[in-house]
Write an enzyme that holds these catalytic residues in place. Structure first.
Site, mmCIF file in Angstrom:
data_model
loop_
_atom_site.group_PDB
_atom_site.id
_atom_site.type_symbol
_atom_site.label_atom_id
_atom_site.label_comp_id
_atom_site.label_asym_id
_atom_site.label_seq_id
_atom_site.Cartn_x
_atom_site.Cartn_y
_atom_site.Cartn_z
ATOM 1 N N LYS A 1 -6.886 4.741 1.778
ATOM 2 C CA LYS A 1 -8.129 4.914 2.519
ATOM 3 C C LYS A 1 -7.643 5.334 3.769
ATOM 4 O O LYS A 1 -6.654 4.205 4.302
ATOM 5 C CB LYS A 1 -8.959 4.227 3.058
ATOM 6 C CG LYS A 1 -10.032 4.177 1.525
ATOM 7 C CD LYS A 1 -10.607 2.857 1.278
ATOM 8 C CE LYS A 1 -11.775 2.925 -0.332
ATOM 9 N NZ LYS A 1 -12.694 1.886 0.208
ATOM 10 N N ASP B 1 -2.894 2.177 -3.361
ATOM 11 C CA ASP B 1 -3.876 2.737 -2.175
ATOM 12 C C ASP B 1 -2.172 2.133 -0.804
ATOM 13 O O ASP B 1 -0.896 1.592 -1.635
ATOM 14 C CB ASP B 1 -5.049 2.024 -1.333
ATOM 15 C CG ASP B 1 -4.146 0.652 -1.379
ATOM 16 O OD1 ASP B 1 -3.776 -0.091 -1.242
ATOM 17 O OD2 ASP B 1 -5.460 0.030 -1.775
ATOM 18 N N MET C 1 -8.252 -5.341 10.802
ATOM 19 C CA MET C 1 -8.887 -4.637 10.659
ATOM 20 C C MET C 1 -10.040 -4.447 12.032
ATOM 21 O O MET C 1 -10.922 -4.188 11.775
ATOM 22 C CB MET C 1 -9.604 -3.956 9.789
ATOM 23 C CG MET C 1 -9.172 -4.337 8.829
ATOM 24 S SD MET C 1 -10.874 -4.395 6.658
ATOM 25 C CE MET C 1 -11.569 -5.417 6.870
#
Length: 269
Positions: free
Chosen positions: A79, A57, A194
């Site tokens: 993502k 990713d 995050m």
């Protein structure tokens, strides 16, 4: 008794292969570090170079992919926050499917897949399917990115501990399991992963629970890469400043006395 009616001879004990033994491939979960390939472990880099398939990713050290053998298949399962995303179940299926075809599959992750990554889910999916799986831990972004910006997670006299927090859900969400009152009073450095879109809610909750508004805070965007940006402020200002600066994921926020050390250290260089 007719020949076709004769009973089959008993199978020797232990002769039947397990699902894992029937599978000739395997999966290796590689923590790739925060983006700079120089921060990868030797074992991780060796595993990537020896793979038949690399499932990756955008948060991993993708610059190494251009130097791989042309025969290695690279599958992007990226993502993008609030954008296109490959469902985790699909990623699990890709790992299992290619391993069952006899291939060595490397799942290349940013940071460490066992720290707020989906590595645990991928490990369980492989073992449930009878696919051999191993883990090569990575250099976690939670500590390496602040360190590259001159911020230690702990420092004698300033912080005797560190709490690494996943901010993917805000305080008050039914999905949140964090005790922000305890965090606000813990006296530890807080490292938020995050937590770009939820930063305002998190800092507001910490303030409401008694953490002083002048507590130093730093955000590091795209840590360890040429696009790295460092934004300094306080618990009371960092969310507003980040929004005005257009800080976007991936970014890490450090809250605590150690967040002011990078400025102090720069005064001596």
């Amino acid at each position: 008794m007719a020949a076709d009616e004769r009973p089959m001879p008993a199978e020797p004990a232990g002769a039947r292969m397990t699902a894992a033994e029937e599978c000739t491939g395997r999966v290796v979960l590689v923590g790739g570090g925060p983006g700079d390939p120089g921060l990868m472990t030797v074992a991780g880099l060796d595993a990537v170079r020896a793979a038949d398939v690399v499932v990756t990713d955008r948060l991993g050290p993708v610059s190494i992919l251009g130097d791989l053998d042309p025969g290695i298949e690279v599958i992007d399962v990226g993502k993008v926050p609030f954008g296109p995303a490959t469902p985790q179940e699909e990623i699990n299926g890709i790992l299992v499917d290619h391993a069952r075809r006899g291939r060595t599959v490397v799942r290349l992750k940013g940071g460490d897949s066992f720290l707020f990554g989906r590595g645990g889910e991928e490990y369980l999916a492989c073992t449930a399917a009878g696919v051999p799986v191993t883990v090569i831990p990575g250099v976690t972004s939670a500590f390496s990115v602040p360190a590259l910006a001159g911020i230690p997670a702990t420092h004698r006299g300033l912080s005797q501990g560190v709490s690494v927090i996943s901010g993917h859900v805000p305080p008050g969400s039914p999905a949140s399991t964090l005790d922000y009152r305890a965090l606000a009073r813990s006296g530890t450095t807080l490292v938020l992963l995050m937590a770009v879109t939820t930063l305002a809610a998190i800092t507001a909750e910490l303030l409401a629970e008694g953490m002083p508004g002048d507590t130093p805070a730093v955000m590091i965007e795209n840590g360890s890469t040429a696009a790295e940006r460092v934004l300094r402020g306080t618990l009371a200002t960092i969310a507003r400043d980040a929004a005005e600066a257009g800080i976007a994921p991936p970014a890490i926020t450090v809250i605590g006395a150690v967040a002011a050390l990078s400025e102090q250290l720069s005064a001596y260089t």
